[in-house]
Write an enzyme that holds these catalytic residues in place. Structure first.
Site, PDB file in Angstrom:
ATOM      1  N   ARG A 186      32.737  20.279  42.359  1.00 34.07           N
ATOM      2  CA  ARG A 186      32.716  21.075  41.363  1.00 34.07           C
ATOM      3  C   ARG A 186      34.379  21.445  40.642  1.00 34.07           C
ATOM      4  NH1 ARG A 186      26.620  22.444  40.278  1.00 34.07           N
ATOM      5  NH2 ARG A 186      25.993  20.143  40.846  1.00 34.07           N
ATOM      6  N   HIS A 201      27.140  15.701  42.535  1.00 33.61           N
ATOM      7  CA  HIS A 201      26.091  16.165  43.087  1.00 33.61           C
ATOM      8  C   HIS A 201      25.030  14.578  43.250  1.00 33.61           C
ATOM      9  CE1 HIS A 201      23.638  14.663  38.742  1.00 33.61           C
ATOM     10  NE2 HIS A 201      25.325  14.410  39.086  1.00 33.61           N
ATOM     11  N   VAL A 229      15.858  14.836  34.568  1.00 31.70           N
ATOM     12  CA  VAL A 229      14.258  14.570  34.538  1.00 31.70           C
ATOM     13  C   VAL A 229      13.643  15.041  33.412  1.00 31.70           C
ATOM     14  CG1 VAL A 229      14.425  15.135  37.176  1.00 31.70           C
ATOM     15  CG2 VAL A 229      14.782  16.900  35.543  1.00 31.70           C
ATOM     16  N   ALA A 279      12.134  14.234  41.973  1.00 32.60           N
ATOM     17  CA  ALA A 279      13.300  14.498  42.174  1.00 32.60           C
ATOM     18  C   ALA A 279      13.726  15.957  42.023  1.00 32.60           C
ATOM     19  CB  ALA A 279      14.516  13.360  41.434  1.00 32.60           C
ATOM     20  N   TRP A 331      29.183  20.088  35.020  1.00 32.44           N
ATOM     21  CA  TRP A 331      29.658  19.553  35.813  1.00 32.44           C
ATOM     22  C   TRP A 331      30.974  18.756  35.939  1.00 32.44           C
ATOM     23  CZ3 TRP A 331      24.636  17.402  34.669  1.00 32.44           C
ATOM     24  CH2 TRP A 331      23.480  17.503  35.114  1.00 32.44           C
ATOM     25  N   GLN A 337      24.619  19.461  49.173  1.00 33.71           N
ATOM     26  CA  GLN A 337      23.718  19.588  48.069  1.00 33.71           C
ATOM     27  C   GLN A 337      22.502  17.962  49.359  1.00 33.71           C
ATOM     28  OE1 GLN A 337      23.788  17.994  44.575  1.00 33.71           O
ATOM     29  NE2 GLN A 337      24.222  19.954  43.460  1.00 33.71           N
TER      30      GLN A 337
END
Ligand code: FA5
Length: 346
Positions: free
Chosen positions: A203, A177, A260, A314, A156, A217
């Site tokens: 980005r 994000h 995650v 998520a 990113w 997003q």
């Protein structure tokens, strides 16, 4: 001297009375009130007069100027009315013609889709919240298990700003994000949490048919006791069914995101080639629409949630990609090219 001025005023007003068209009135204006007109010439004579006469002469010229200006306005109004009446009579203006319809604005297709997606999740019990587009490094990266020098930062790349205050340098950036909102929401609330967060992200990206440097997003976050990967899959399948119908194929497979564990990505079969492989889907037959996973225990710990009690999932989905799939749009760059021929179709 005053007799000369009086004569000028009388002559001017008489002439104005005789001007029968707006064009003639404009000629009159130029010859009396224009930069080189009679009034300006009279004023230019003042310095050559004996000092005792200057004040009264100047006042008299200004008086005439005001009178001529008032008469000009009056004459113009009268002639305009006459001209309109004449046009109506001669049929040049058709007062029965319908008016011109003003251009109506409309919602951008991505805005429409963002609203539809939020409504789909709202119907599953998710609350809609929003957050800042300019973000601290801490929320965009650090709190999401991406410390400085972590190679995942390369996924990113973005636009940085330096913010200096008494505590020193605090790096700021345009968020890459919507995931920083996971942290902001959890810091402020206790479980159960169920939110979706729509918003713009940025980005430093080489643009192509599926990549833009500004994108929307929609982040999703659900944390409670006993939430499992099955809840994540069930929620996302339900969402895909609501948006694309039952026939559309959905692919769910492993992916890596530091915040995650486990991580996954979800893709929809490419509309352009029906899954056969083409330029749009980079010959894979699939278009990735979101990243997802179970919230990492370290992230939960960081916001003061006990990971032995609470678990959560998520996801972060790209709104442009979903809009492309929904309306068969073959290039993401159409969205922000500001071409009305494209935008009017929605
Ligand atoms: C993320 O941004 C993660 N924050 C997603 C996430 C959230 C993972 C929560 C786990 C848990 P990624 O960089 O893959 O992941 O972007 C997510 C989606 O945004 C992609 O699937 C894609 O649909 C869209 N997207 C990403 N980059 C672009 C781009 N340059 N232009 C348009 N859409 C993009």
């Amino acid at each position: 001297m005053t007799a000369v001025l009086e004569e000028m005023r009388r002559g001017a007003l008489l002439e104005l009375e005789k001007a029968e068209t707006l064009a003639a009135v404009e000629c009159w204006r130029l010859s009396y009130l224009g930069k080189k007109g009679a009034v300006a010439q009279a004023l230019a004579r003042i310095p050559g007069l004996p000092p005792a006469d200057r004040r009264s002469f100047g006042a008299a010229v200004n008086d005439i100027k005001r009178a001529l200006e008032a008469a000009l306005e009056e004459r113009r109004k009268t002639l305009q009315e006459v001209e309109v009446a004449r046009s109506v009579e001669s049929g040049r203006i058709d007062v029965t013609l319908p008016g011109r319809r003003p251009l109506m604005g409309g919602l951008h297709p991505v805005t429409k889709m963002v609203r539809e997606i939020c409504a789909a999740f709202a119907s599953m019990g998710f609350q809609v919240v929003e957050g800042p587009e300019v973000e601290w490094d801490y929320y965009n990266f650090e709190a999401l298990n991406i410390p400085k020098d972590h190679p995942a930062r390369d996924m990113w790349d973005t636009f940085w700003m330096d913010y200096k205050n008494e505590q020193g340098d605090r790096p700021m950036l345009l968020r890459t994000h919507t995931s920083p909102m996971q942290i902001r929401v959890m810091e402020k609330t206790r479980p159960p949490v169920r939110v979706v967060v729509p918003g713009r992200c940025y980005r430093y990206e080489a643009t192509d048919a599926t990549h833009e440097s500004m994108l929307y997003q929609i982040e999703g976050l659900a944390v409670d006791e006993g939430i499992t990967l099955a809840d994540l899959k069930g929620t996302l399948y339900e969402f895909a069914k609501k948006l694309f119908g039952k026939e559309r194929r959905v692919r769910f497979r492993c992916d890596y995101f530091p915040f995650v564990e486990p991580g996954a990505e979800m893709a929809i079969d490419c509309f352009a080639c029906q899954g056969k492989g083409c330029r749009l889907c980079s010959d894979t037959g699939w278009i990735e629409i979101l990243g997802a996973g179970m919230v990492h225990p370290d992230v939960l710990r960081r916001v003061g949630y006990d990971p032995d009690v609470f678990t959560g999932f998520a996801f972060g989905l790209g709104a442009e990609r979903v809009t492309m799939l929904r309306y068969d749009i073959e290039d993401i760059r159409h969205f922000y090219a500001n071409d009305l021929r494209f935008l009017r179709q929605f």
